[in-house]
Scaffold this motif. Structure first.
Motif, PDB file in Angstrom:
ATOM      1  N   LYS A 170      31.671  -8.386  14.083  1.00 39.98           N
ATOM      2  CA  LYS A 170      31.003  -8.551  12.789  1.00 39.98           C
ATOM      3  C   LYS A 170      31.585  -9.746  12.023  1.00 39.98           C
ATOM      4  CE  LYS A 170      30.259  -4.856  10.207  1.00 39.98           C
ATOM      5  NZ  LYS A 170      30.437  -3.785   9.173  1.00 39.98           N
ATOM      6  N   TYR A 207      27.658 -19.070   0.179  1.00 40.77           N
ATOM      7  CA  TYR A 207      27.653 -18.241   1.390  1.00 40.77           C
ATOM      8  C   TYR A 207      29.035 -17.775   1.841  1.00 40.77           C
ATOM      9  CZ  TYR A 207      27.192 -16.833   6.267  1.00 40.77           C
ATOM     10  OH  TYR A 207      27.265 -16.130   7.444  1.00 40.77           O
ATOM     11  N   ALA A 229      35.272  -8.928   0.664  1.00 41.60           N
ATOM     12  CA  ALA A 229      34.074  -9.182   1.471  1.00 41.60           C
ATOM     13  C   ALA A 229      33.057  -8.055   1.329  1.00 41.60           C
ATOM     14  CB  ALA A 229      34.471  -9.357   2.939  1.00 41.60           C
ATOM     15  N   SER A 230      31.854  -8.401   0.935  1.00 41.09           N
ATOM     16  CA  SER A 230      30.810  -7.385   0.743  1.00 41.09           C
ATOM     17  C   SER A 230      30.247  -6.870   2.062  1.00 41.09           C
ATOM     18  CB  SER A 230      29.680  -7.960  -0.111  1.00 41.09           C
ATOM     19  OG  SER A 230      29.110  -9.088   0.519  1.00 41.09           O
ATOM     20  N   PHE A 231      30.423  -7.605   3.165  1.00 38.67           N
ATOM     21  CA  PHE A 231      29.840  -7.186   4.438  1.00 38.67           C
ATOM     22  C   PHE A 231      30.755  -6.225   5.214  1.00 38.67           C
ATOM     23  CE2 PHE A 231      32.371 -10.849   5.527  1.00 38.67           C
ATOM     24  CZ  PHE A 231      32.819 -10.623   6.818  1.00 38.67           C
ATOM     25  N   LYS A 250      29.825 -13.488  11.193  1.00 39.87           N
ATOM     26  CA  LYS A 250      29.715 -13.886   9.790  1.00 39.87           C
ATOM     27  C   LYS A 250      30.348 -15.256   9.543  1.00 39.87           C
ATOM     28  CE  LYS A 250      29.014 -13.341   5.307  1.00 39.87           C
ATOM     29  NZ  LYS A 250      27.665 -13.285   4.711  1.00 39.87           N
ATOM     30  N   ASN A 280      32.982  -2.537   5.057  1.00 43.32           N
ATOM     31  CA  ASN A 280      33.149  -1.307   4.280  1.00 43.32           C
ATOM     32  C   ASN A 280      34.636  -1.067   4.015  1.00 43.32           C
ATOM     33  OD1 ASN A 280      34.319   0.157   6.541  1.00 43.32           O
ATOM     34  ND2 ASN A 280      32.241   0.451   7.349  1.00 43.32           N
TER      35      ASN A 280
END
Length: 430
Positions: free
Chosen positions: A10, A194, A202-204, A14, A206
């Motif tokens: 992930k 971006y 980091a919002s991406f 990103k 959890n």
């Protein structure tokens, strides 16, 4: 429970494609002078040596501002600082299209180095914040593949742009700078919106993924705190200084070859466009090597063979290219040499993370890269000087071969020193 492979995948998707595209733009902007030179020398009435001096001033600006730039990055964050870097170097690249004389060329090349300073080591530092150590070699390899793509894209692009000579009143060499400067400005604006900062913001990711990554990196960094909060103390660490000295050989041979290769191929008697497309071939090999060698090194206990063996192969091929007069064989050896020069570098960059973190990593990585990149200054002055003194476009390869071989030998000294310090620092067992 956090799935490690899924989390790393992930983060990789990103960060790495976007950072790689930024590096592609950076590398094209750094190397566009190698094609602009084919017309710009006559247009400005400069000698090959004078042009090489101007091109090399990039590395002086880079050297002087690299460490301060990386320390600003540590304070302001990658999103803000990378955006500033990209926009400023794009503006300077566009300004190069309006160069009127040698003095203006010298000033703008120096400013380009000032503006771009901190980008490459900044990315290396960013990777230490996002990836555990076992993944960093592969990530640096993936990142550097875009330098090969940049050369593969930049070569035919440079040839085609030169052939636009006269379009809308601009010379071919002016199109080279205009077409490569605008994307950097656009990319800088995109970067601001971006690029994520640190993992904890980091919002991406959890909460479980953030906590897992924090625990893993904290565990790896335990015992490495000697320079964590003091960036300037890292600059006088003997290991940093030794690695900086060792690293000089790699940018020297890399920039010497990539800067001079279009000139060598032009001597074969081909057109600008054919020259550009032929120059794709070595960078395809470089891209393959940058993927294969770091991936193998990450699985090996000793990294040294994956730095030294490709470097010696590269040095041998540079030597053979200068000894064998056949143009086809010369070009083939230079293609393999390019792979041998670039493939060890991601593995080399895994070594500083064994003793640097935090602000110390930001300063130490920048110091190693800035001193090492002075090799580019040396290459872009010595290579044209050797050509003018010898009358041969291939003779400079003797010099590059010797420097690369010396760098490979110094790697043994570096890894020995690191192992000795780690052994001395390890707690004794009763």
């Amino acid at each position: 429970m956090v799935d490690e492979k899924r989390l790393i995948s992930k983060i990789t998707w990103k960060l790495m494609p976007f950072l790689g595209i930024l590096y592609l733009i950076a590398y094209i902007d750094r190397q566009n002078v190698s094609f602009a030179k084919l017309q710009m020398v006559d247009a400005l009435g400069m000698s090959e040596y004078a042009y090489g001096l101007g091109a090399s001033l990039f590395f002086i600006g880079y050297f002087l501002f690299e460490v301060p730039s990386n320390l600003f990055l540590d304070r302001l964050g990658a999103r803000v600082w990378f955006a500033r870097i990209l926009v400023s170097w794009g503006i300077v690249t566009i300004a190069l299209a309006f160069t009127q004389n040698a003095t203006m060329f010298y000033i703008l090349r120096f400013l380009l180095g000032v503006c771009e300073a901190g980008f490459f080591p900044g990315v290396l530092y960013l990777l230490t914040l996002w990836f555990p150590s076992t993944y960093r070699g592969r990530m640096v390899g993936l990142f550097m593949i875009f330098s090969a793509i940049a050369n593969a894209v930049g070569a035919p692009l440079g040839g085609v742009l030169l052939d636009l000579d006269g379009l809308y009143g601009f010379a071919g060499w002016e199109w080279v700078f205009l077409a490569t400067g605008v994307p950097a400005v656009i990319a800088g604006i995109v970067t601001f919106f971006y690029l994520p900062g640190r993992p904890e913001n980091a919002s991406f990711l959890n909460d479980d993924e953030k906590q897992w990554l924090e625990r893993r990196l904290t565990s790896e960094n335990a015992g490495m705190g000697e320079h964590a909060g003091n960036g300037f103390k890292a600059l006088i660490d003997p290991r940093v200084l030794l690695m900086a000295l060792c690293y000089i050989a790699f940018p020297l041979s890399a920039y010497g070859l990539s800067y001079w290769l279009p000139t060598i191929v032009k001597a074969f008697g081909v057109s600008n466009t054919v020259n550009g497309f032929l120059n794709i071939i070595p960078w395809v090999l470089v891209a393959i090597a940058l993927y294969v060698v770091p991936a193998m090194a990450d699985k090996a206990q000793s990294k040294t063979p994956y730095i030294v063996i490709p470097a010696f192969i590269g040095a041998a091929c540079l030597l053979l290219s200068a000894l064998i007069p056949n143009h086809t064989l010369q070009f083939a050896f230079l293609c393999v040499a390019a792979a041998g020069i670039f493939a060890p570098q991601p593995v080399f960059w895994s070594l500083p993370s064994r003793f640097l973190k935090g602000a110390g990593a930001a300063a130490g990585l920048a110091a190693i890269n800035s001193v090492g990149n002075l090799g580019g200054f040396v290459a872009q002055n010595v290579v044209p000087w050797i050509k003018e003194a010898s009358g041969s476009t291939i003779a400079p390869m003797f010099f590059l071969a010797a420097c690369l071989a010396a760098g490979a030998l110094l790697v043994f000294v570096v890894t020995r020193q690191l192992s000795h310090r780690e052994h001395s620092a390890a707690p004794s067992r009763v």
